[in-house]
Structures are given as structure tokens and as C-alpha cells.
Design an enzyme around this catalytic site. Structure first.
Site, PDB file in Angstrom:
ATOM      1  N   LEU A 147       0.843  -1.187   0.017  1.00  0.00           N
ATOM      2  CA  LEU A 147       0.086   0.128  -0.009  1.00  0.00           C
ATOM      3  C   LEU A 147       0.922   1.215   0.056  1.00  0.00           C
ATOM      4  CD1 LEU A 147      -2.954   0.992   0.300  1.00  0.00           C
ATOM      5  CD2 LEU A 147      -2.338   1.117   2.956  1.00  0.00           C
ATOM      6  N   HIS A 165       5.997   2.320  11.778  1.00  0.00           N
ATOM      7  CA  HIS A 165       6.663   3.406  11.215  1.00  0.00           C
ATOM      8  C   HIS A 165       5.952   4.590  11.517  1.00  0.00           C
ATOM      9  CE1 HIS A 165       8.645   5.929   8.373  1.00  0.00           C
ATOM     10  NE2 HIS A 165       9.800   5.238   8.277  1.00  0.00           N
TER      11      HIS A 165
HETATM   12  C1  SCA Z   1      -0.972   4.431   3.904  1.00  0.00           C
HETATM   13  C2  SCA Z   1      -1.423   5.627   2.966  1.00  0.00           C
HETATM   14  C3  SCA Z   1      -1.653   5.365   1.365  1.00  0.00           C
HETATM   15  C4  SCA Z   1      -2.727   6.263   3.277  1.00  0.00           C
HETATM   16  O1  SCA Z   1      -2.977   7.347   2.587  1.00  0.00           O
HETATM   17  P1  SCA Z   1      -3.358   8.842   3.331  1.00  0.00           P
HETATM   18  O2  SCA Z   1      -2.088   8.965   4.020  1.00  0.00           O
HETATM   19  O3  SCA Z   1      -3.473   9.884   2.415  1.00  0.00           O
HETATM   20  O4  SCA Z   1      -4.596   8.531   4.286  1.00  0.00           O
HETATM   21  P2  SCA Z   1      -5.476   9.524   4.764  1.00  0.00           P
HETATM   22  O5  SCA Z   1      -6.825   9.477   4.064  1.00  0.00           O
HETATM   23  O6  SCA Z   1      -5.037  10.785   5.287  1.00  0.00           O
HETATM   24  O7  SCA Z   1      -5.729   8.646   6.210  1.00  0.00           O
HETATM   25  C5  SCA Z   1      -6.181   7.472   6.297  1.00  0.00           C
HETATM   26  C6  SCA Z   1      -6.808   7.000   7.677  1.00  0.00           C
HETATM   27  O8  SCA Z   1      -5.863   7.136   8.724  1.00  0.00           O
HETATM   28  C7  SCA Z   1      -6.143   8.197   9.571  1.00  0.00           C
HETATM   29  N1  SCA Z   1      -4.740   8.762   9.877  1.00  0.00           N
HETATM   30  C8  SCA Z   1      -4.246   9.624   9.266  1.00  0.00           C
HETATM   31  N2  SCA Z   1      -2.936  10.140   9.802  1.00  0.00           N
HETATM   32  C9  SCA Z   1      -2.943   9.273  11.118  1.00  0.00           C
HETATM   33  C10 SCA Z   1      -1.846   9.257  12.096  1.00  0.00           C
HETATM   34  N3  SCA Z   1      -0.854   9.661  12.244  1.00  0.00           N
HETATM   35  N4  SCA Z   1      -2.291   8.214  13.157  1.00  0.00           N
HETATM   36  C11 SCA Z   1      -3.388   7.521  13.057  1.00  0.00           C
HETATM   37  N5  SCA Z   1      -4.333   7.573  11.925  1.00  0.00           N
HETATM   38  C12 SCA Z   1      -4.052   8.428  10.963  1.00  0.00           C
HETATM   39  C13 SCA Z   1      -7.035   9.158   8.997  1.00  0.00           C
HETATM   40  O9  SCA Z   1      -7.787   9.666  10.001  1.00  0.00           O
HETATM   41  C14 SCA Z   1      -7.973   8.145   8.210  1.00  0.00           C
HETATM   42  O10 SCA Z   1      -8.866   7.522   9.060  1.00  0.00           O
HETATM   43  P3  SCA Z   1     -10.217   7.134   8.576  1.00  0.00           P
HETATM   44  O11 SCA Z   1     -10.314   6.279   7.119  1.00  0.00           O
HETATM   45  O12 SCA Z   1     -10.851   6.156   9.738  1.00  0.00           O
HETATM   46  O13 SCA Z   1     -11.083   8.378   8.757  1.00  0.00           O
HETATM   47  C15 SCA Z   1      -0.358   6.567   3.157  1.00  0.00           C
HETATM   48  O14 SCA Z   1      -0.095   7.301   4.197  1.00  0.00           O
HETATM   49  C16 SCA Z   1       1.203   6.027   2.505  1.00  0.00           C
HETATM   50  O15 SCA Z   1       1.456   5.826   1.418  1.00  0.00           O
HETATM   51  N6  SCA Z   1       2.099   5.914   3.674  1.00  0.00           N
HETATM   52  C17 SCA Z   1       3.298   5.595   3.262  1.00  0.00           C
HETATM   53  C18 SCA Z   1       3.472   4.144   2.923  1.00  0.00           C
HETATM   54  C19 SCA Z   1       3.149   3.117   4.096  1.00  0.00           C
HETATM   55  O16 SCA Z   1       3.739   3.005   5.159  1.00  0.00           O
HETATM   56  N7  SCA Z   1       2.351   2.193   3.699  1.00  0.00           N
HETATM   57  C20 SCA Z   1       1.736   0.949   4.371  1.00  0.00           C
HETATM   58  C21 SCA Z   1       2.970  -0.035   4.525  1.00  0.00           C
HETATM   59  S1  SCA Z   1       2.471  -1.309   5.430  1.00  0.00           S
HETATM   60  C22 SCA Z   1       1.799  -2.115   4.128  1.00  0.00           C
HETATM   61  O17 SCA Z   1       1.759  -2.114   2.961  1.00  0.00           O
HETATM   62  C23 SCA Z   1       0.742  -3.538   4.677  1.00  0.00           C
HETATM   63  C24 SCA Z   1      -0.462  -2.954   5.056  1.00  0.00           C
HETATM   64  C25 SCA Z   1      -1.357  -2.623   3.992  1.00  0.00           C
HETATM   65  O18 SCA Z   1      -1.410  -2.927   2.769  1.00  0.00           O
HETATM   66  O19 SCA Z   1      -2.653  -2.105   4.039  1.00  0.00           O
END
Ligand code: SCA
Length: 365
Positions: A125, A229
Site C-alpha cells: 500500500l 513506522h
Molecule cells: C497508507 C497511505 C496510502 C494512506 O494514505 P493517506 O495518508 O492519504 O490517508 P488518509 O486518508 O490521510 O488517512 C487514512 C486514515 O488514517 C487516519 N490517519 C491519518 N494520519 C494518522 C496518524 N498519524 N495516526 C493515526 N491515524 C491516522 C485518518 O484519519 C484516516 O482514517 P479514517 O479512514 O478512519 O477516517 C499513505 O499514508 C502512505 O502511502 N503511507 C506511506 C507508505 C506506507 O507506510 N504504507 C503501508 C506499509 S505497510 C503495508 O503495506 C501493509 C498494509 C497494507 O497493505 O494495508
């Protein structure tokens, strides 16, 4: 925004994502041959006719159809641990107690195991920071559950997610450093790269053979156990709101938590609706409004395809429960490559909106 299966022409974007995601994201390694094989394997998996989960790996991309930009990736492994063993540390609690001495202590012990062999895994993701926008991350995460709801025979009863663990600005993992120092003299980037390339058994050969008392690790390694992370917190939050739970298994390299759930308990699967689709006319909207079924929830919607899978997001759909039919604007039908009358699946994207769903919609699940 459209989600579709990855294809050959996405290789440059996938390579850019492999670089941007950094070490510790070991399902996407910056290695051209590895990524070519990953795409080829995904294309083959989407084409294959399947009656039970096996070695399939489904990798999807999120595309901006106006620009052709690849905004992110999302994936599912159908059954993990068959091709290469999948290792975890299981954390168990032991209590030492001596009534004679009047002493007691509780300890956590790490055991290397292959607990999750055969489970399906959601993975890969990643939303590229320059394309971050409302609902993109949610669509990327939840679209996998729509795909599972539509093709349950392709997936196992238990679904896991291995969350990325803690690493510092230098890319090093404090947990791994403890093992690097004493057991496997490879830095974190090298070891996660080798693991991503499938050499997990070779690494396990060098890992401790006996259970480890976690308090014997240094403080930074100890504190990293079961932590994600900081960039992975939204990913964890989204999975936990689907019902995924941490039950004490962590990654052997960065100690990131593995979350698990029964497939049929995943909220977006339970709440998804399969129905026929039709273009929305103005009169339909008026009619639906009169019957209280017109809502402005944001939904993820997918066609019923596999190799021609398409999904998108809209807040302009009208669901008619009595007819089990979803009315969507014409451009959404086009994005999904659907014709009127085709079968689609949809699920609400936001938790708040789900709570506000009309009763009759819930009953139609
Ligand atoms: C994971 C995503 C794609 C999510 O996209 P966004 O950050 O734009 O998401 P968002 O819409 O802002 O937030 C999604 C949900 O998380 C909540 N949210 C936002 N920031 C937060 C924080 N700091 N702590 C806790 N929750 C948080 C929001 O309220 C929302 O909840 P609600 O929906 O409840 O309102 C991104 O953050 C990303 O690319 N992250 C970096 C890569 C990464 O670490 N990937 C996961 C690796 S681990 C993996 O791949 C396995 C897991 C998997 O595949 O799912």
C-alpha cells in the site's frame, strides 16, 4: 481516480515507487528484474482461473485518468509462505515466581515461527506524496476488500497485513541492529532486500535458534517491538477500522506488527453490496430522494472483472434497495468499463458515512 491491475507499461512508475517507499518496504524492491517479474506474475495471476488460493499475487495501481499518472499501488498475496517460508516472532508472556524468595517477574519471549503460512496478505500500500488527496488512501486500502468480496474463492479464510516497523532517518531499524550485531552481519537495507527477493530461509538459518527474552535487547530495539513506522499509522488505522487486530506476531526484521482478521469479518466485505448498475438520470435522483435512498456517501465501486478489474470512487450514486440496483453517472460507468445491467460491487468508504447508512440499505447486504 481509477484502480486497475498493473501492466507492463507501469514499470517506470513502479520503479519510482520502489525508490520513494525506501528500505523496509520489502514487497517493492528497487531492482528492475525483480519488478519486471512482479508485474509479469501479477498479470498472470489476474488472468489465471482459480478455485483455491495459491501463489497468485495481485498488484493494482491507482491512476489519474486525466493525466495518466500512477498515483500509488496496492496489492494482495493470495496465500503466503508456500514459495518462500514466511517467518515471524511470536511474543509469548512468561511469569517467573518464587514464593520462597517472595519474587515475581513477567517476561516477554520471542519465538521464531511460521504461524501465518497459507493466509492471504494485503500489502504494497503506497500513495505517492505528490498525489495525496481526499479518499485516495482509503480507496487504495479498501478496494482490496471489494475484490475479495467479489472473488472469495481466490483468498484464504484469514487475512494478514505485515505493517512496516520503526526505522530511523538513516534507514536503519533499531530492532534489526540487535540481530545484525550478534547474528546476521547484514545491514537493514540489504537484509530486507534479500527477504523481498525471497531469501528468507537463508536469513533464518543465521537467526537465533532459541527463544529470546525481549528485555535482553537494548532499549531502542525493545521499544520498537509491535510499533509501526510513523508514515504507516494511517495504513494501520484503516485496517483496524476494518477489524484487523494485532495478536502478538511481529516481523523478524523490523518488529513491525502483523495484523490479522477472518476474511468474512472484514467490515468492507461484510458491508459490500453486489447489485446491477444503471446510468443515473435526473428523474432517478428525484425519485430516490423522495424514497429516502439518495445519499451522498462516498462509495468505492468496482466492476466484477478480474483481469479487466476496474474500481473508482463516487459520491453521486443512488442505491435502490428494492431493485438491488445502483444508479451512477454515465462517466462512472465508462470508468468502470461497464454497460447498463452489469453486476458491480460497492462499499462505503468513510466510517462516518457508514453509520449514517439508511437501514434498508444495510438489510440488503
Ligand atoms: C497508507 C497511505 C496510502 C494512506 O494514505 P493517506 O495518508 O492519504 O490517508 P488518509 O486518508 O490521510 O488517512 C487514512 C486514515 O488514517 C487516519 N490517519 C491519518 N494520519 C494518522 C496518524 N498519524 N495516526 C493515526 N491515524 C491516522 C485518518 O484519519 C484516516 O482514517 P479514517 O479512514 O478512519 O477516517 C499513505 O499514508 C502512505 O502511502 N503511507 C506511506 C507508505 C506506507 O507506510 N504504507 C503501508 C506499509 S505497510 C503495508 O503495506 C501493509 C498494509 C497494507 O497493505 O494495508
Amino acid at each position: 481516480m481509477i484502480i486497475r491491475p498493473i501492466t507492463d507499461s507501469d514499470l517506470p512508475a513502479l520503479q519510482a515507487i520502489a525508490v520513494e517507499s525506501g528500505p523496509g518496504f520489502n514487497s517493492l524492491i528497487d531492482d528492475r528484474v525483480f519488478l519486471e517479474q512482479k508485474i509479469a506474475h501479477a498479470m498472470d495471476s489476474f488472468r489465471r482461473s482459480v478455485d483455491a488460493p495459491d501463489r497468485e499475487g495481485y498488484l493494482f495501481v491507482l491512476e489519474d485518468p486525466d493525466t495518466g499518472d500512477i498515483m500509488g499501488t496496492t496489492g494482495i498475496e493470495a496465500a503466503v509462505g508456500h514459495r518462500n517460508p514466511l517467518y515471524h516472532f511470536q511474543i509469548s508472556h512468561v511469569r517467573h515466581r518464587s514464593p520462597e524468595l517472595g519474587l515475581a517477574s513477567q517476561q516477554d519471549v520471542l519465538h521464531l515461527c511460521n504461524h501465518y503460512t497459507g493466509c492471504s496478505e494485503v500489502c504494497s500500500l503506497f500513495l505517492r506524496p505528490q498525489f495525496r488527496r481526499a479518499n485516495a488512501g482509503r480507496l487504495l486500502s479498501r478496494v482490496r476488500f471489494l475484490f475479495m468480496a467479489q472473488h472469495p474463492e481466490r483468498f484464504a479464510d484469514t487475512v494478514i497485513a505485515e505493517m512496516r516497523g520503526v526505522s530511523g532517518d538513516n534507514g536503519e531499524s533499531p530492532f534489526w541492529q540487535a540481530f545484525q550485531r550478534h547474528f546476521v552481519n547484514l545491514d537493514f537495507e540489504t537484509v530486507t532486500r534479500l527477504a523481498g527477493l525471497g531469501h528468507t530461509r537463508a536469513i533464518a538459518d543465521m537467526m537465533p535458534r532459541h527463544p529470546i527474552y525481549s528485555r535482553f535487547l537494548d532499549d531502542a530495539a525493545y521499544r520498537a517491538i509491535g510499533e509501526v513506522h510513523q508514515q504507516t499509522r494511517p495504513a494501520r488505522q484503516m485496517l483496524e477500522s476494518e477489524g484487523f487486530r494485532y495478536t502478538g506476531y511481529v516481523d523478524p526484521f523490523d518488529a513491525g506488527p502483523t495484523l490479522e482478521v477472518r476474511r468474512d469479518d472484514i467490515r468492507s466485505i461484510r458491508d459490500s453490496i453486489g447489485c446491477s448498475v444503471q446510468p443515473l438520470e435526473h428523474t432517478d435522483a428525484t425519485l430516490a430522494q423522495a424514497h429516502g435512498t439518495h445519499h451522498h456517501d462516498t462509495i468505492a465501486i468496482a466492476n466484477g472483472g478480474v483481469s479487466d478489474f476496474r474500481a473508482t470512487v463516487t459520491d453521486q450514486a443512488v442505491y435502490l434497495p428494492r431493485h438491488n440496483r445502483l444508479l451512477v453517472p454515465g462517466h462512472v460507468l465508462e470508468q468502470l468499463n461497464c454497460a447498463s445491467g452489469d453486476t458491480i460491487g460497492f462499499t462505503r468508504l468513510s466510517p462516518a458515512a457508514q453509520a449514517a447508512m439508511p437501514q434498508e440499505v444495510s438489510h440488503a447486504l
